[in-house]
Design a protein around this motif. Sequence first.
Motif, PDB file in Angstrom:
ATOM      1  N   ALA A 127      10.725 -18.823 -48.735  1.00 53.87           N
ATOM      2  CA  ALA A 127      11.094 -18.752 -47.352  1.00 53.87           C
ATOM      3  C   ALA A 127      12.722 -18.239 -47.420  1.00 53.87           C
ATOM      4  CB  ALA A 127      10.934 -20.073 -46.488  1.00 53.87           C
ATOM      5  N   VAL A 128      12.988 -17.355 -46.556  1.00 56.02           N
ATOM      6  CA  VAL A 128      14.375 -16.976 -46.906  1.00 56.02           C
ATOM      7  C   VAL A 128      15.483 -18.033 -46.377  1.00 56.02           C
ATOM      8  CG1 VAL A 128      14.562 -15.955 -44.091  1.00 56.02           C
ATOM      9  CG2 VAL A 128      16.036 -15.055 -45.969  1.00 56.02           C
ATOM     10  N   ASP A 129      14.829 -18.956 -45.379  1.00 60.77           N
ATOM     11  CA  ASP A 129      15.562 -20.129 -45.085  1.00 60.77           C
ATOM     12  C   ASP A 129      15.158 -21.262 -45.688  1.00 60.77           C
ATOM     13  OD1 ASP A 129      12.896 -20.412 -43.758  1.00 60.77           O
ATOM     14  OD2 ASP A 129      13.685 -20.988 -41.913  1.00 60.77           O
ATOM     15  N   GLY A 130      14.760 -21.441 -47.125  1.00 58.15           N
ATOM     16  CA  GLY A 130      14.172 -22.247 -47.798  1.00 58.15           C
ATOM     17  C   GLY A 130      15.391 -23.256 -48.354  1.00 58.15           C
ATOM     18  N   ASP A 131      15.085 -23.954 -49.250  1.00 62.91           N
ATOM     19  CA  ASP A 131      16.245 -24.778 -50.067  1.00 62.91           C
ATOM     20  C   ASP A 131      16.777 -23.924 -51.061  1.00 62.91           C
ATOM     21  OD1 ASP A 131      17.696 -26.835 -50.984  1.00 62.91           O
ATOM     22  OD2 ASP A 131      16.019 -27.907 -52.019  1.00 62.91           O
ATOM     23  N   TYR A 132      18.278 -23.479 -50.887  1.00 65.65           N
ATOM     24  CA  TYR A 132      18.720 -22.827 -51.775  1.00 65.65           C
ATOM     25  C   TYR A 132      19.527 -23.878 -52.906  1.00 65.65           C
ATOM     26  CZ  TYR A 132      18.251 -18.634 -49.016  1.00 65.65           C
ATOM     27  OH  TYR A 132      17.562 -17.439 -48.423  1.00 65.65           O
ATOM     28  N   GLY A 133      19.603 -25.074 -52.595  1.00 67.34           N
ATOM     29  CA  GLY A 133      20.171 -26.027 -53.239  1.00 67.34           C
ATOM     30  C   GLY A 133      21.807 -26.285 -53.187  1.00 67.34           C
ATOM     31  N   VAL A 134      22.328 -27.156 -53.901  1.00 65.86           N
ATOM     32  CA  VAL A 134      23.792 -27.399 -53.612  1.00 65.86           C
ATOM     33  C   VAL A 134      24.721 -26.044 -54.064  1.00 65.86           C
ATOM     34  CG1 VAL A 134      24.302 -27.834 -55.883  1.00 65.86           C
ATOM     35  CG2 VAL A 134      25.614 -28.761 -54.335  1.00 65.86           C
ATOM     36  N   GLY A 135      25.602 -25.510 -52.706  1.00 64.91           N
ATOM     37  CA  GLY A 135      26.217 -24.270 -52.968  1.00 64.91           C
ATOM     38  C   GLY A 135      25.715 -23.250 -52.154  1.00 64.91           C
ATOM     39  N   GLY A 136      24.422 -23.512 -51.552  1.00 64.75           N
ATOM     40  CA  GLY A 136      23.781 -22.315 -50.903  1.00 64.75           C
ATOM     41  C   GLY A 136      22.995 -21.280 -51.839  1.00 64.75           C
ATOM     42  N   PHE A 137      22.866 -20.137 -51.205  1.00 68.93           N
ATOM     43  CA  PHE A 137      22.534 -19.143 -51.998  1.00 68.93           C
ATOM     44  C   PHE A 137      23.450 -18.714 -53.138  1.00 68.93           C
ATOM     45  CE2 PHE A 137      21.913 -14.543 -53.046  1.00 68.93           C
ATOM     46  CZ  PHE A 137      20.652 -14.618 -53.235  1.00 68.93           C
ATOM     47  N   GLY A 138      22.836 -18.556 -54.201  1.00 67.63           N
ATOM     48  CA  GLY A 138      23.639 -18.324 -55.751  1.00 67.63           C
ATOM     49  C   GLY A 138      24.557 -19.590 -56.069  1.00 67.63           C
ATOM     50  N   GLY A 139      24.510 -20.751 -55.281  1.00 70.20           N
ATOM     51  CA  GLY A 139      25.033 -21.595 -55.928  1.00 70.20           C
ATOM     52  C   GLY A 139      26.638 -21.767 -55.604  1.00 70.20           C
ATOM     53  N   LEU A 140      27.218 -20.485 -55.164  1.00 74.06           N
ATOM     54  CA  LEU A 140      28.667 -20.629 -54.960  1.00 74.06           C
ATOM     55  C   LEU A 140      29.232 -20.535 -53.478  1.00 74.06           C
ATOM     56  CD1 LEU A 140      30.172 -17.968 -57.879  1.00 74.06           C
ATOM     57  CD2 LEU A 140      30.636 -20.363 -57.504  1.00 74.06           C
ATOM     58  N   GLN A 141      28.739 -19.814 -52.770  1.00 74.16           N
ATOM     59  CA  GLN A 141      29.388 -19.385 -51.528  1.00 74.16           C
ATOM     60  C   GLN A 141      29.554 -20.421 -50.571  1.00 74.16           C
ATOM     61  OE1 GLN A 141      27.009 -16.077 -50.269  1.00 74.16           O
ATOM     62  NE2 GLN A 141      25.414 -17.305 -49.343  1.00 74.16           N
ATOM     63  N   GLU A 142      28.377 -21.507 -50.814  1.00 74.86           N
ATOM     64  CA  GLU A 142      28.991 -22.627 -49.875  1.00 74.86           C
ATOM     65  C   GLU A 142      28.985 -24.187 -50.579  1.00 74.86           C
ATOM     66  OE1 GLU A 142      25.963 -23.301 -46.524  1.00 74.86           O
ATOM     67  OE2 GLU A 142      25.179 -21.022 -47.383  1.00 74.86           O
ATOM     68  N   LEU A 174      25.763  -8.963 -53.681  1.00 66.47           N
ATOM     69  CA  LEU A 174      27.304  -8.608 -53.700  1.00 66.47           C
ATOM     70  C   LEU A 174      27.958  -9.710 -52.988  1.00 66.47           C
ATOM     71  CD1 LEU A 174      29.787  -6.825 -52.927  1.00 66.47           C
ATOM     72  CD2 LEU A 174      28.605  -5.666 -51.322  1.00 66.47           C
ATOM     73  N   GLU A 175      27.365 -10.401 -52.027  1.00 64.00           N
ATOM     74  CA  GLU A 175      27.948 -11.801 -51.270  1.00 64.00           C
ATOM     75  C   GLU A 175      28.153 -12.924 -52.369  1.00 64.00           C
ATOM     76  OE1 GLU A 175      25.436 -11.700 -47.274  1.00 64.00           O
ATOM     77  OE2 GLU A 175      24.348 -12.627 -48.774  1.00 64.00           O
ATOM     78  N   TRP A 176      27.409 -12.933 -53.460  1.00 66.08           N
ATOM     79  CA  TRP A 176      27.516 -13.682 -54.735  1.00 66.08           C
ATOM     80  C   TRP A 176      28.761 -13.428 -55.438  1.00 66.08           C
ATOM     81  CZ3 TRP A 176      25.664 -13.192 -60.305  1.00 66.08           C
ATOM     82  CH2 TRP A 176      25.922 -14.544 -61.068  1.00 66.08           C
ATOM     83  N   ALA A 177      29.101 -11.994 -55.636  1.00 68.05           N
ATOM     84  CA  ALA A 177      30.418 -11.662 -56.110  1.00 68.05           C
ATOM     85  C   ALA A 177      31.614 -12.050 -55.327  1.00 68.05           C
ATOM     86  CB  ALA A 177      30.416 -10.191 -56.543  1.00 68.05           C
ATOM     87  N   LEU A 178      31.253 -11.711 -53.829  1.00 69.15           N
ATOM     88  CA  LEU A 178      32.385 -11.889 -53.136  1.00 69.15           C
ATOM     89  C   LEU A 178      32.866 -13.506 -52.892  1.00 69.15           C
ATOM     90  CD1 LEU A 178      31.327  -9.695 -50.117  1.00 69.15           C
ATOM     91  CD2 LEU A 178      33.240  -9.377 -51.342  1.00 69.15           C
ATOM     92  N   SER A 179      32.051 -14.185 -53.456  1.00 70.61           N
ATOM     93  CA  SER A 179      32.303 -15.832 -53.601  1.00 70.61           C
ATOM     94  C   SER A 179      33.334 -16.074 -54.392  1.00 70.61           C
ATOM     95  CB  SER A 179      31.084 -16.435 -53.821  1.00 70.61           C
ATOM     96  OG  SER A 179      30.018 -16.347 -52.857  1.00 70.61           O
ATOM     97  N   ALA A 180      33.441 -15.144 -55.499  1.00 73.35           N
ATOM     98  CA  ALA A 180      34.518 -15.216 -56.658  1.00 73.35           C
ATOM     99  C   ALA A 180      35.845 -14.887 -56.038  1.00 73.35           C
ATOM    100  CB  ALA A 180      34.157 -14.245 -57.792  1.00 73.35           C
TER     101      ALA A 180
END
Length: 259
Positions: free
Chosen positions: A73-88, A109-115
């Motif tokens: 599910a697109v709104d499933g459990d992404y884990g700590v940090g949200g999608f990709g582990g960084l942005q949240e 690209l959103e993952w890269a923008l978290s850097a």
Amino acid sequence: MSPIKTRRDGGILEVTLDRPKANAIDLATSRIMGETFAAFRDDPDLRVCIITGAGEKFFCPGWDLKGAADGDAVDGDYGVGGFGGLQELRDLNKPVIAAVNGICCGGGLEWALSADIILAADHATFALPEIRSGTVADAASVKLPKRIPYHIAMELLLTGRWFDADEAKGWGIVNHIHPASALMDQAWEMARLLASGPPLVYAAIKEIVRDAEDSKFQDAMNRITQRQLSSVDILYGSEDGLEGARAFAEKRDPVWKGR
């Protein structure tokens, strides 16, 4: 086999997304990424992180649509940090460098923008194609209009068109472009430079930037000068807080201890 490979050298952690064929991220991978970046955040001996993708073609295309078709599910459990582990990921007060080695689109690209710093191979390409799959690039919709001209951000979000590394650099999305063969060497050179710097100052910079994003200037300054930000309070009362001035007076390089 884990979709995340790590390499540790001194105070630097390299995290490689290695999930053939395209390094797409599903829910399970996102949770592993979150655990990896939380461990980086919490390890006092680690100072800088490099993120990249395995292979020469893909950095990351974002969300695994095949996984979604199979029930993720697109709104499933992404884990700590949200999608990709960084942005949240909360309280990540250490520098992160993205080394974009190929196709970087959607959630990639959103993952890269978290850097904090983005380096790109000269053949890297970028897009936010969510519009074509009937969904929204949510993190990019928040971040891009604050970082690049509004009309350009809206064009990229509304059309999903592709753009190359030169255009990404022109809009300030990418810091530097390097030949593909030199990308990781340049990322490590940048990481070593940052790892030699004052970690408590880096922490203060990152917390100030986050706190000030939606604040009025004077309100942000008041929180800094009144030591209301935890990283600033730690810095002002630290050994490192005095080391820079002492080193300057003694005409030597500072020795940062992170305390």
